[in-house]
Design a protein around this motif. Structure first.
Motif, PDB file in Angstrom:
ATOM      1  N   GLY A  41     -19.678  -6.458 -35.020  1.00  0.00           N
ATOM      2  CA  GLY A  41     -18.762  -6.477 -33.885  1.00  0.00           C
ATOM      3  C   GLY A  41     -18.536  -5.059 -33.360  1.00  0.00           C
ATOM      4  N   HIS A  42     -18.138  -4.949 -32.070  1.00  0.00           N
ATOM      5  CA  HIS A  42     -17.981  -3.599 -31.517  1.00  0.00           C
ATOM      6  C   HIS A  42     -16.782  -2.875 -32.129  1.00  0.00           C
ATOM      7  CE1 HIS A  42     -15.033  -5.395 -28.772  1.00  0.00           C
ATOM      8  NE2 HIS A  42     -14.568  -4.182 -28.673  1.00  0.00           N
ATOM      9  N   ASN A  43     -15.875  -3.671 -32.721  1.00  0.00           N
ATOM     10  CA  ASN A  43     -14.735  -3.046 -33.406  1.00  0.00           C
ATOM     11  C   ASN A  43     -15.188  -2.238 -34.627  1.00  0.00           C
ATOM     12  OD1 ASN A  43     -15.451  -5.665 -34.335  1.00  0.00           O
ATOM     13  ND2 ASN A  43     -13.657  -5.658 -35.666  1.00  0.00           N
ATOM     14  N   VAL A  44     -16.286  -2.676 -35.250  1.00  0.00           N
ATOM     15  CA  VAL A  44     -16.849  -1.926 -36.383  1.00  0.00           C
ATOM     16  C   VAL A  44     -17.321  -0.550 -35.904  1.00  0.00           C
ATOM     17  CG1 VAL A  44     -18.670  -1.908 -38.159  1.00  0.00           C
ATOM     18  CG2 VAL A  44     -17.549  -4.059 -37.538  1.00  0.00           C
ATOM     19  N   LEU A  45     -17.933  -0.542 -34.719  1.00  0.00           N
ATOM     20  CA  LEU A  45     -18.373   0.734 -34.147  1.00  0.00           C
ATOM     21  C   LEU A  45     -17.176   1.622 -33.826  1.00  0.00           C
ATOM     22  CD1 LEU A  45     -21.233  -0.115 -31.588  1.00  0.00           C
ATOM     23  CD2 LEU A  45     -21.397   0.394 -34.024  1.00  0.00           C
ATOM     24  N   GLU A  46     -16.156   1.022 -33.214  1.00  0.00           N
ATOM     25  CA  GLU A  46     -14.966   1.802 -32.844  1.00  0.00           C
ATOM     26  C   GLU A  46     -14.364   2.483 -34.060  1.00  0.00           C
ATOM     27  OE1 GLU A  46     -12.433  -0.988 -30.707  1.00  0.00           O
ATOM     28  OE2 GLU A  46     -13.089  -0.059 -28.804  1.00  0.00           O
ATOM     29  N   GLU A  47     -14.321   1.734 -35.151  1.00  0.00           N
ATOM     30  CA  GLU A  47     -13.740   2.272 -36.372  1.00  0.00           C
ATOM     31  C   GLU A  47     -14.617   3.394 -36.934  1.00  0.00           C
ATOM     32  OE1 GLU A  47     -12.263   0.353 -40.567  1.00  0.00           O
ATOM     33  OE2 GLU A  47     -12.211  -0.861 -38.732  1.00  0.00           O
ATOM     34  N   PHE A  48     -15.934   3.154 -36.918  1.00  0.00           N
ATOM     35  CA  PHE A  48     -16.873   4.138 -37.482  1.00  0.00           C
ATOM     36  C   PHE A  48     -16.867   5.435 -36.659  1.00  0.00           C
ATOM     37  CE2 PHE A  48     -21.354   5.715 -37.935  1.00  0.00           C
ATOM     38  CZ  PHE A  48     -21.243   6.133 -39.248  1.00  0.00           C
ATOM     39  N   TYR A  49     -16.813   5.297 -35.329  1.00  0.00           N
ATOM     40  CA  TYR A  49     -16.817   6.482 -34.464  1.00  0.00           C
ATOM     41  C   TYR A  49     -15.442   7.127 -34.352  1.00  0.00           C
ATOM     42  CZ  TYR A  49     -21.050   4.186 -32.584  1.00  0.00           C
ATOM     43  OH  TYR A  49     -22.259   3.569 -32.420  1.00  0.00           O
ATOM     44  N   GLY A  50     -14.401   6.324 -34.618  1.00  0.00           N
ATOM     45  CA  GLY A  50     -13.051   6.803 -34.340  1.00  0.00           C
ATOM     46  C   GLY A  50     -12.802   6.954 -32.846  1.00  0.00           C
ATOM     47  N   ARG A  51     -13.461   6.115 -32.060  1.00  0.00           N
ATOM     48  CA  ARG A  51     -13.361   6.205 -30.592  1.00  0.00           C
ATOM     49  C   ARG A  51     -13.247   4.804 -29.997  1.00  0.00           C
ATOM     50  NH1 ARG A  51     -15.303  10.302 -27.909  1.00  0.00           N
ATOM     51  NH2 ARG A  51     -13.787   9.425 -26.462  1.00  0.00           N
ATOM     52  N   PRO A  52     -12.433   4.676 -28.914  1.00  0.00           N
ATOM     53  CA  PRO A  52     -12.420   3.380 -28.219  1.00  0.00           C
ATOM     54  C   PRO A  52     -13.716   3.172 -27.440  1.00  0.00           C
ATOM     55  CG  PRO A  52     -11.090   4.971 -27.020  1.00  0.00           C
ATOM     56  CD  PRO A  52     -11.575   5.672 -28.258  1.00  0.00           C
ATOM     57  N   ILE A  53     -14.119   1.908 -27.317  1.00  0.00           N
ATOM     58  CA  ILE A  53     -15.376   1.592 -26.624  1.00  0.00           C
ATOM     59  C   ILE A  53     -15.106   0.652 -25.458  1.00  0.00           C
ATOM     60  CG2 ILE A  53     -17.513   0.249 -26.881  1.00  0.00           C
ATOM     61  CD1 ILE A  53     -17.810   1.395 -29.649  1.00  0.00           C
ATOM     62  N   ILE A  54     -15.707   0.963 -24.324  1.00  0.00           N
ATOM     63  CA  ILE A  54     -15.616   0.093 -23.152  1.00  0.00           C
ATOM     64  C   ILE A  54     -16.861  -0.794 -23.131  1.00  0.00           C
ATOM     65  CG2 ILE A  54     -15.521   0.040 -20.614  1.00  0.00           C
ATOM     66  CD1 ILE A  54     -14.532   3.064 -20.895  1.00  0.00           C
ATOM     67  N   ILE A  55     -16.656  -2.120 -23.095  1.00  0.00           N
ATOM     68  CA  ILE A  55     -17.811  -3.022 -23.052  1.00  0.00           C
ATOM     69  C   ILE A  55     -18.386  -3.059 -21.641  1.00  0.00           C
ATOM     70  CG2 ILE A  55     -18.610  -5.413 -23.386  1.00  0.00           C
ATOM     71  CD1 ILE A  55     -17.839  -4.139 -25.992  1.00  0.00           C
ATOM     72  N   ALA A  56     -19.677  -2.761 -21.532  1.00  0.00           N
ATOM     73  CA  ALA A  56     -20.332  -2.740 -20.224  1.00  0.00           C
ATOM     74  C   ALA A  56     -21.187  -3.983 -20.080  1.00  0.00           C
ATOM     75  CB  ALA A  56     -21.190  -1.486 -20.095  1.00  0.00           C
ATOM     76  N   ASP A  57     -20.723  -4.935 -19.291  1.00  0.00           N
ATOM     77  CA  ASP A  57     -21.505  -6.163 -19.094  1.00  0.00           C
ATOM     78  C   ASP A  57     -22.473  -5.972 -17.938  1.00  0.00           C
ATOM     79  OD1 ASP A  57     -19.948  -6.307 -16.826  1.00  0.00           O
ATOM     80  OD2 ASP A  57     -18.695  -7.948 -17.566  1.00  0.00           O
ATOM     81  N   ARG A  58     -23.225  -7.032 -17.637  1.00  0.00           N
ATOM     82  CA  ARG A  58     -24.261  -6.926 -16.597  1.00  0.00           C
ATOM     83  C   ARG A  58     -23.670  -6.450 -15.266  1.00  0.00           C
ATOM     84  NH1 ARG A  58     -29.350  -9.601 -15.763  1.00  0.00           N
ATOM     85  NH2 ARG A  58     -28.994 -10.830 -17.626  1.00  0.00           N
ATOM     86  N   GLU A  59     -22.517  -7.044 -14.891  1.00  0.00           N
ATOM     87  CA  GLU A  59     -21.900  -6.668 -13.625  1.00  0.00           C
ATOM     88  C   GLU A  59     -21.617  -5.167 -13.569  1.00  0.00           C
ATOM     89  OE1 GLU A  59     -19.264 -10.162 -13.449  1.00  0.00           O
ATOM     90  OE2 GLU A  59     -18.457  -9.188 -11.631  1.00  0.00           O
ATOM     91  N   LEU A  60     -21.039  -4.653 -14.657  1.00  0.00           N
ATOM     92  CA  LEU A  60     -20.710  -3.218 -14.685  1.00  0.00           C
ATOM     93  C   LEU A  60     -21.991  -2.383 -14.586  1.00  0.00           C
ATOM     94  CD1 LEU A  60     -18.090  -1.479 -16.942  1.00  0.00           C
ATOM     95  CD2 LEU A  60     -20.287  -0.429 -16.471  1.00  0.00           C
ATOM     96  N   CYS A  61     -22.997  -2.741 -15.402  1.00  0.00           N
ATOM     97  CA  CYS A  61     -24.218  -1.925 -15.452  1.00  0.00           C
ATOM     98  C   CYS A  61     -24.988  -1.961 -14.141  1.00  0.00           C
ATOM     99  CB  CYS A  61     -25.118  -2.379 -16.596  1.00  0.00           C
ATOM    100  SG  CYS A  61     -24.490  -1.887 -18.200  1.00  0.00           S
ATOM    101  N   GLU A  62     -25.007  -3.142 -13.494  1.00  0.00           N
ATOM    102  CA  GLU A  62     -25.842  -3.257 -12.310  1.00  0.00           C
ATOM    103  C   GLU A  62     -25.091  -2.937 -11.018  1.00  0.00           C
ATOM    104  OE1 GLU A  62     -27.912  -7.027 -12.561  1.00  0.00           O
ATOM    105  OE2 GLU A  62     -29.147  -6.318 -14.228  1.00  0.00           O
ATOM    106  N   SER A  63     -23.782  -3.135 -11.001  1.00  0.00           N
ATOM    107  CA  SER A  63     -23.072  -2.949  -9.726  1.00  0.00           C
ATOM    108  C   SER A  63     -21.995  -1.860  -9.750  1.00  0.00           C
ATOM    109  CB  SER A  63     -22.424  -4.263  -9.269  1.00  0.00           C
ATOM    110  OG  SER A  63     -23.352  -5.317  -9.346  1.00  0.00           O
ATOM    111  N   HIS A  64     -21.446  -1.562 -10.911  1.00  0.00           N
ATOM    112  CA  HIS A  64     -20.308  -0.634 -10.929  1.00  0.00           C
ATOM    113  C   HIS A  64     -20.569   0.613 -11.749  1.00  0.00           C
ATOM    114  CE1 HIS A  64     -18.204  -3.831  -8.960  1.00  0.00           C
ATOM    115  NE2 HIS A  64     -18.403  -4.657  -9.976  1.00  0.00           N
ATOM    116  N   ILE A  65     -21.850   0.911 -12.027  1.00  0.00           N
ATOM    117  CA  ILE A  65     -22.130   2.053 -12.889  1.00  0.00           C
ATOM    118  C   ILE A  65     -21.881   3.378 -12.156  1.00  0.00           C
ATOM    119  CG2 ILE A  65     -24.609   2.281 -12.381  1.00  0.00           C
ATOM    120  CD1 ILE A  65     -22.980   2.564 -15.877  1.00  0.00           C
ATOM    121  N   ASP A  66     -21.926   3.330 -10.810  1.00  0.00           N
ATOM    122  CA  ASP A  66     -21.769   4.564 -10.036  1.00  0.00           C
ATOM    123  C   ASP A  66     -20.476   5.311 -10.333  1.00  0.00           C
ATOM    124  OD1 ASP A  66     -24.213   4.274  -8.901  1.00  0.00           O
ATOM    125  OD2 ASP A  66     -23.509   4.407  -6.815  1.00  0.00           O
TER     126      ASP A  66
END
Lengths: 267, 267
Positions: A41-66
């Motif tokens: 899960g992405h929460n495992v990554l957040e804990e390991f990095y000590g950083r919050p993570i923003i989930i980037a779905d298709r819409e974000l990657c293809e239309s809102h990445i700018d």
């Protein structure tokens, strides 16, 4: 700076030391979660990095990445990608867009299924073109990938088949509506892929493959619970290989003795 | 336990976090140094890991690995490999040998040129079979790899050409003597590879490629001083791309618009 960072295939610790250092210093960390998925899960990554993570779905990657790329003009932004960051077209496109906006970029490579598939013992330089097997629907049953498998097979090359994944796909009914509704995520299994292949084989007799053709099923490559199985397509059709992601390989008809010996462990 | 650990392509920090943890706890750490090479000296790795490293040359890997595998029955032994550990046949062979000796094994994957080549913007799923271009000698000028390039090209697929490296190769004169003498290491450049290719093209007129065919030259992929250049084979023949390792790509004749846009930066 805009960083594209590969996470590798297994768990949180498959990031490279360099990648981890960058994640820790970045102002914002995004995780691309629709061209592949993590085994944790992405929460495992957040804990390991000590950083919050923003989930980037298709819409974000293809239309809102700018908006994130603009931010990367003065800040450090990382986009984490499962496997190697340049496995999917989307990310190459993003790098070009970054260039247009005058944003510097850096790529942190990692293992991807394209090279880690060698864990089954088939040699990478004996693989031909990689193909993708899409989920069929009632009305849409493409089979152009089959010609590519045959093209490889007749040249005595293996084919890596990437299996479809559907993550945050809008339902057909909601496409014309204001509020999008999404399908439950689904990940094609080696059973489903073999079933579709056998369906094509039945239609195209004497094409080279039969229901007895050998196939290699792989699940969760690179993770501690990785599984590999070698059996005929007919048998693979009924073989459960556990949780996703799955991949399927159609080996070449004439295998190198070392490849045969190595595959034998998984029969 | 016997660990095969991929180091990735750039410097010491391209090892994965998991890989580094294993290296730190292992009883012995070997570095395979003849199927690929590091962009940094092995002393840099020793300092970064805080561990001494045993250099494993071809002789050790092919003839004397058993003693290390036996040791791995009761101890933790790691073999570090540049790129991904299963890129070369030797390592698959080693895993089988370990199994025969009852030694447990684990593979830690990493980036290799087979997937990191995507940094030039050519899509991985458009690559056909990977080939190797060997150094020609006065009397030995094999060209069977050329048919494979043509096979890919006519199916509109890119070809990744891995270029020969000679590390600790015995000289021909010393092969029959008791004391082996070794050649100076050498690494094929994109110039040398293009020159050999052009030689074949001249012999095989109308085979599909000409001296004006576009090629992509890459050096030190994944390292901070990575270089990429796009030009005709004729021009590539005279283009210096700096220190090793080099790779050459022959792109398919009809490129995707995104691939064209991306390659344009390197012309």
């Amino acid at each position: 700076m805009f960083y594209l960072i590969g996470l590798g295939l297994g768990n949180a610790k498959d990031i490279t030391v360099k990648g981890l250092e960058i994640v820790k210093k970045c102002d914002k960390v995004l995780l691309e979660g629709y061209t592949s998925i993590l085994t944790v899960g992405h929460n495992v990554l957040e804990e390991f990095y000590g950083r919050p993570i923003i989930i980037a779905d298709r819409e974000l990657c293809e239309s809102h990445i700018d908006s994130f790329l603009m931010e990367a003009q003065d800040n450090d932004i990382a986009l984490l990608v499962v496997g190697d960051p340049l496995g999917a077209t989307t990310h190459t496109d993003m790098l070009l867009r970054a260039k247009q906006l005058g944003v510097r970029t850096e790529i942190i490579h990692n293992a991807s299924i394209m090279n880690a598939v060698s864990c089954c013992g088939l040699q990478l330089y004996n693989f031909g073109e990689t193909i993708s097997i899409p989920y069929w629907t009632e009305t849409w049953k493409p089979d152009s990938f089959y010609e590519k498998i045959i093209g490889n097979y007749t040249r005595n090359l293996h084919t890596l088949c990437l299996l479809d994944i559907k993550v945050k796909e809008p339902t057909e009914e909601s496409l014309t509506k204001k509020v999008r509704q999404y399908m439950k995520p689904k990940f094609m299994t080696v059973c489903e892929a073999s079933t579709q292949l056998l369906h094509i084989i039945k239609e195209k007799l004497n094409s080279g493959l039969t229901e007895d053709t050998l196939a290699v099923g792989l699940s969760r490559v690179g993770a501690p619970d990785q599984r590999i199985t070698v059996r005929s397509l007919k048998e693979m059709q009924n073989h459960e290989l556990g949780p996703p992601l799955h991949s399927l390989v159609i080996p070449s008809p004439n295998l190198h003795p070392l490849e045969l010996d190595y595959l034998a462990q998984f029969r």
